[in-house]
Write a protein that holds these residues in place. Sequence first.
Motif, PDB file in Angstrom:
ATOM      1  N   ARG A 103       0.809  -1.225   0.000  1.00 28.43           N
ATOM      2  CA  ARG A 103       0.000   0.000   0.000  1.00 28.43           C
ATOM      3  C   ARG A 103       0.843   1.276   0.000  1.00 28.43           C
ATOM      4  NH1 ARG A 103      -3.698  -3.159   3.338  1.00 28.43           N
ATOM      5  NH2 ARG A 103      -2.562  -2.516   5.190  1.00 28.43           N
ATOM      6  N   LEU A 104       2.151   1.138   0.161  1.00 32.00           N
ATOM      7  CA  LEU A 104       3.015   2.323   0.122  1.00 32.00           C
ATOM      8  C   LEU A 104       3.022   2.910  -1.289  1.00 32.00           C
ATOM      9  CD1 LEU A 104       6.162   1.128   2.116  1.00 32.00           C
ATOM     10  CD2 LEU A 104       4.512   2.865   2.839  1.00 32.00           C
ATOM     11  N   PRO A 105       3.227   4.221  -1.409  1.00 33.46           N
ATOM     12  CA  PRO A 105       3.416   4.798  -2.747  1.00 33.46           C
ATOM     13  C   PRO A 105       4.627   4.147  -3.420  1.00 33.46           C
ATOM     14  CG  PRO A 105       3.122   6.526  -1.104  1.00 33.46           C
ATOM     15  CD  PRO A 105       3.241   5.224  -0.357  1.00 33.46           C
ATOM     16  N   GLU A 106       4.598   4.090  -4.745  1.00 33.74           N
ATOM     17  CA  GLU A 106       5.615   3.371  -5.519  1.00 33.74           C
ATOM     18  C   GLU A 106       7.034   3.781  -5.149  1.00 33.74           C
ATOM     19  OE1 GLU A 106       7.415   0.783  -8.153  1.00 33.74           O
ATOM     20  OE2 GLU A 106       5.335   0.830  -7.513  1.00 33.74           O
ATOM     21  N   GLU A 107       7.304   5.094  -5.058  1.00 34.91           N
ATOM     22  CA  GLU A 107       8.685   5.527  -4.788  1.00 34.91           C
ATOM     23  C   GLU A 107       9.155   5.114  -3.403  1.00 34.91           C
ATOM     24  OE1 GLU A 107       6.072   9.010  -3.658  1.00 34.91           O
ATOM     25  OE2 GLU A 107       6.275   7.872  -5.504  1.00 34.91           O
ATOM     26  N   VAL A 112      11.992   0.564   0.179  1.00 32.89           N
ATOM     27  CA  VAL A 112      11.837  -0.465   1.216  1.00 32.89           C
ATOM     28  C   VAL A 112      12.252  -1.839   0.693  1.00 32.89           C
ATOM     29  CG1 VAL A 112      10.129  -1.723   2.606  1.00 32.89           C
ATOM     30  CG2 VAL A 112      10.076   0.763   2.529  1.00 32.89           C
ATOM     31  N   ILE A 113      11.802  -2.173  -0.505  1.00 31.41           N
ATOM     32  CA  ILE A 113      12.127  -3.494  -1.063  1.00 31.41           C
ATOM     33  C   ILE A 113      13.622  -3.642  -1.272  1.00 31.41           C
ATOM     34  CG2 ILE A 113      11.883  -4.941  -3.110  1.00 31.41           C
ATOM     35  CD1 ILE A 113       8.943  -4.052  -3.212  1.00 31.41           C
ATOM     36  N   LEU A 114      14.242  -2.637  -1.876  1.00 33.24           N
ATOM     37  CA  LEU A 114      15.681  -2.739  -2.133  1.00 33.24           C
ATOM     38  C   LEU A 114      16.498  -2.716  -0.847  1.00 33.24           C
ATOM     39  CD1 LEU A 114      16.030  -0.518  -5.309  1.00 33.24           C
ATOM     40  CD2 LEU A 114      16.283  -2.992  -5.159  1.00 33.24           C
ATOM     41  N   GLY A 130      18.794   5.528  -9.356  1.00 36.40           N
ATOM     42  CA  GLY A 130      19.260   6.733 -10.041  1.00 36.40           C
ATOM     43  C   GLY A 130      18.915   7.996  -9.287  1.00 36.40           C
ATOM     44  N   LEU A 131      18.968   7.924  -7.948  1.00 37.88           N
ATOM     45  CA  LEU A 131      18.616   9.055  -7.099  1.00 37.88           C
ATOM     46  C   LEU A 131      19.777   9.423  -6.180  1.00 37.88           C
ATOM     47  CD1 LEU A 131      15.118   7.759  -5.933  1.00 37.88           C
ATOM     48  CD2 LEU A 131      15.539   9.584  -7.587  1.00 37.88           C
ATOM     49  N   PRO A 132      19.787  10.648  -5.668  1.00 40.69           N
ATOM     50  CA  PRO A 132      20.792  11.004  -4.666  1.00 40.69           C
ATOM     51  C   PRO A 132      20.562  10.213  -3.372  1.00 40.69           C
ATOM     52  CG  PRO A 132      19.731  12.983  -5.560  1.00 40.69           C
ATOM     53  CD  PRO A 132      18.971  11.794  -6.075  1.00 40.69           C
ATOM     54  N   VAL A 133      21.641   9.982  -2.640  1.00 42.32           N
ATOM     55  CA  VAL A 133      21.543   9.220  -1.387  1.00 42.32           C
ATOM     56  C   VAL A 133      20.601   9.904  -0.404  1.00 42.32           C
ATOM     57  CG1 VAL A 133      22.853   8.355   0.594  1.00 42.32           C
ATOM     58  CG2 VAL A 133      23.816   8.187  -1.691  1.00 42.32           C
ATOM     59  N   GLY A 134      20.640  11.227  -0.349  1.00 38.93           N
ATOM     60  CA  GLY A 134      19.761  11.974   0.560  1.00 38.93           C
ATOM     61  C   GLY A 134      18.292  11.748   0.265  1.00 38.93           C
ATOM     62  N   THR A 135      17.948  11.678  -0.998  1.00 42.72           N
ATOM     63  CA  THR A 135      16.560  11.431  -1.390  1.00 42.72           C
ATOM     64  C   THR A 135      16.124  10.035  -0.963  1.00 42.72           C
ATOM     65  OG1 THR A 135      16.802  12.906  -3.287  1.00 42.72           O
ATOM     66  CG2 THR A 135      14.969  11.343  -3.363  1.00 42.72           C
ATOM     67  N   VAL A 136      16.993   9.062  -1.165  1.00 41.53           N
ATOM     68  CA  VAL A 136      16.675   7.684  -0.758  1.00 41.53           C
ATOM     69  C   VAL A 136      16.521   7.615   0.759  1.00 41.53           C
ATOM     70  CG1 VAL A 136      17.544   5.317  -0.680  1.00 41.53           C
ATOM     71  CG2 VAL A 136      17.748   6.642  -2.777  1.00 41.53           C
ATOM     72  N   SER A 137      17.384   8.312   1.481  1.00 44.75           N
ATOM     73  CA  SER A 137      17.306   8.338   2.939  1.00 44.75           C
ATOM     74  C   SER A 137      15.982   8.942   3.407  1.00 44.75           C
ATOM     75  CB  SER A 137      18.482   9.135   3.506  1.00 44.75           C
ATOM     76  OG  SER A 137      18.406   9.190   4.898  1.00 44.75           O
ATOM     77  N   THR A 138      15.574  10.027   2.775  1.00 39.75           N
ATOM     78  CA  THR A 138      14.304  10.669   3.124  1.00 39.75           C
ATOM     79  C   THR A 138      13.126   9.750   2.825  1.00 39.75           C
ATOM     80  OG1 THR A 138      15.233  12.851   2.700  1.00 39.75           O
ATOM     81  CG2 THR A 138      12.833  12.677   2.675  1.00 39.75           C
ATOM     82  N   ARG A 139      13.153   9.109   1.664  1.00 37.80           N
ATOM     83  CA  ARG A 139      12.066   8.189   1.299  1.00 37.80           C
ATOM     84  C   ARG A 139      12.018   6.996   2.245  1.00 37.80           C
ATOM     85  NH1 ARG A 139      12.077   8.061  -5.346  1.00 37.80           N
ATOM     86  NH2 ARG A 139      11.544  10.258  -5.590  1.00 37.80           N
ATOM     87  N   ARG A 141      12.951   6.978   5.394  1.00 39.35           N
ATOM     88  CA  ARG A 141      12.410   7.460   6.663  1.00 39.35           C
ATOM     89  C   ARG A 141      10.889   7.610   6.573  1.00 39.35           C
ATOM     90  NH1 ARG A 141      15.918  10.995   7.376  1.00 39.35           N
ATOM     91  NH2 ARG A 141      14.933  12.724   6.310  1.00 39.35           N
ATOM     92  N   LYS A 142      10.394   8.183   5.493  1.00 47.41           N
ATOM     93  CA  LYS A 142       8.941   8.344   5.311  1.00 47.41           C
ATOM     94  C   LYS A 142       8.244   6.989   5.252  1.00 47.41           C
ATOM     95  CE  LYS A 142       8.925  12.733   2.819  1.00 47.41           C
ATOM     96  NZ  LYS A 142       8.651  13.369   1.518  1.00 47.41           N
TER      97      LYS A 142
END
Length: 157
Positions: A103-107, A112-114, A130-139, A141-142
């Motif tokens: 049920r989580l949003p795709e991004e 979470v899966i990876l 293909g994202l910055p590490v900071g963006t992945v960290s924020t996602r 956490r959310k």
Amino acid sequence: MDREEFALRVSARRNQLYRTAYLYLGREADALEAVDEAVYQALRHLRQLREEQYFETWLTRILLNECHRELRRRKRLAGEEALPESAGPDAYDGLPLREAVSRLPEELRQVVILRFFADRTLAETAECLGLPVGTVSTRQRKALELLRLELGEEERA
């Protein structure tokens, strides 16, 4: 990289690729097909790989593209994504967790899966997506906050 080295490296990663595909697709047959297609596409486009040190990331990215293609096909056919019905890898067996992650949003679900089911580091996850590490960290956490809320509410009910 020659074909023999390609085969060895793919063979070493096949279980992890399968787990990742299974967690995305939820069906054993679809996961196996996605892994096979990703390996085939990687072999066809092996000359496009610029740096061999990124082989695993490159292959995972191809696999994710195959998984997304299958999910789009399912939505087109069924009108909505179906939840997996069969039992999967040990880490994903709990039905409440499976439903919460689906049920989580795709991004957020990708991260979470990876990170947690495909055993990728934060940096590897960022490379695969293909994202910055900071963006992945924020996602991450959310996603974890949303999962805690959802699973925490289910435990109290």
